[in-house]
Scaffold this active site. Structure first.
Site, mmCIF file in Angstrom:
data_model
loop_
_atom_site.group_PDB
_atom_site.id
_atom_site.type_symbol
_atom_site.label_atom_id
_atom_site.label_comp_id
_atom_site.label_asym_id
_atom_site.label_seq_id
_atom_site.Cartn_x
_atom_site.Cartn_y
_atom_site.Cartn_z
ATOM 1 C CG ASP A 1 33.601 14.458 26.186
ATOM 2 O OD1 ASP A 1 34.098 13.568 25.471
ATOM 3 O OD2 ASP A 1 33.701 15.675 25.930
ATOM 4 C CE1 TYR B 1 35.777 21.239 24.823
ATOM 5 C CE2 TYR B 1 35.062 19.615 26.425
ATOM 6 C CZ TYR B 1 35.095 20.079 25.128
ATOM 7 O OH TYR B 1 34.445 19.385 24.153
ATOM 8 C CE LYS C 1 35.965 15.882 23.264
ATOM 9 N NZ LYS C 1 35.682 16.491 24.564
ATOM 10 C CG HIS D 1 39.034 18.940 20.697
ATOM 11 N ND1 HIS D 1 39.119 19.690 21.842
ATOM 12 C CD2 HIS D 1 37.712 18.935 20.385
ATOM 13 C CE1 HIS D 1 37.913 20.104 22.193
ATOM 14 N NE2 HIS D 1 37.052 19.660 21.319
#
Length: 272
Positions: free
Chosen positions: A46, A51, A76, A106
């Protein structure tokens, strides 16, 4: 027999345990974590656009030798973007893969429905097999359900014995939405809790294993994060035991949310 997957509303199987890479640095750190996870047996990875480590996740997957179709890959949509379908294409480029298994919004910045047409367009374009949401409360799930042609398959939420969002999980299940737990270890802060330690000692397992096992027994998919090879392996070793009713009740009692239907308290939201 221990259940190791859940069937989503689109018919695909999601593993009940995976590796999350929030706050994992792009580059060698992320590549190592994903590599170690796949070697340990994880088949769910994931990540997220926010990120900034999708390229490293993709590189580790490609170099792992594990066939892509055996890996359940999630990223996401960052809701600061404008078009979820366009951003999915960019994610696929960074990940170096042809498709996603799951693509989530998200968080519900700007409201729970505006990004959904782009999410559905990503499915229709073959960019992702499934779509879902993250950090959506029960009211937001209901609002989205009224306008969605494709219903969300997953809601990824902060969830642990200390953040036991039972009403939110139940609302999702009623709508056909599987809950997935992020921060099941409280980003580490729950590992030192005396009650968790007592249960861990009594069962002969580590606090992390107890926390992960609790969430799996609640029916969730769980994505603990670690960058340490021994802990990544340890976190995956939770399928050979079950917590008894007393242990489960002891962990349930740690909840501080009153089993809320909200994804986050208003003071905990990082969006407006």
């Amino acid at each position: 027999m221990t259940v190791t997957t859940r069937t989503l509303s689109n018919g695909t199987e999601i593993p009940v345990l995976g590796l999350g890479v929030w706050q994992v640095d792009d580059g060698a750190q992320c590549e190592r974590a994903v590599t170690w996870a796949l070697e340990a047996g994880y088949r769910l990875i994931d990540t997220a656009q926010a990120y900034r480590n999708e390229a490293s996740v993709g590189k580790a997957i490609r170099e792992s030798g594990v066939p892509r179709e055996e890996i359940f890959l999630t990223t996401k949509f960052y809701p600061g973007g404008k078009d979820a379908r366009v951003e999915a294409e960019k994610s696929l480029e960074r990940l170096g893969t042809d498709y996603l298994d799951l693509y989530l919004i998200h968080w519900p910045q700007g409201g729970p429905t505006w990004a959904w047409p782009g999410m559905e367009a990503a499915v229709e374009a073959g960019l992702t097999k499934g779509i879902g949401i993250s950090n959506f409360g029960a009211d937001e799930i209901q609002e989205l359900a009224k306008v969605a042609s494709i219903q969300p398959a997953v809601n990824q939420i902060q969830f642990s014995p200390f953040e036991y969002r039972a009403a939110l999980v139940a609302a999702g299940e009623e709508a056909g939405v599987v809950a997935q737990a992020y921060s099941p270890l409280g980003t580490g802060r729950h590992l030192d809790d005396p009650a968790v330690a007592r249960i861990a000692s009594a069962t002969g397992h580590t606090p992390a294993q107890v926390l992960i096992r609790w969430a799996i027994q609640k029916g969730l998919s769980v994505i603990p994060k670690s960058v340490h090879q021994d802990r990544i392996a340890e976190n995956f070793n939770v399928f050979d035991f079950e917590l008894d009713d007393a242990a489960m009740a002891g962990l349930d009692a740690l909840d501080s949310t009153h089993r809320t239907a909200d994804a986050l308290s208003s003071s905990g939201k990082w969006w407006s």
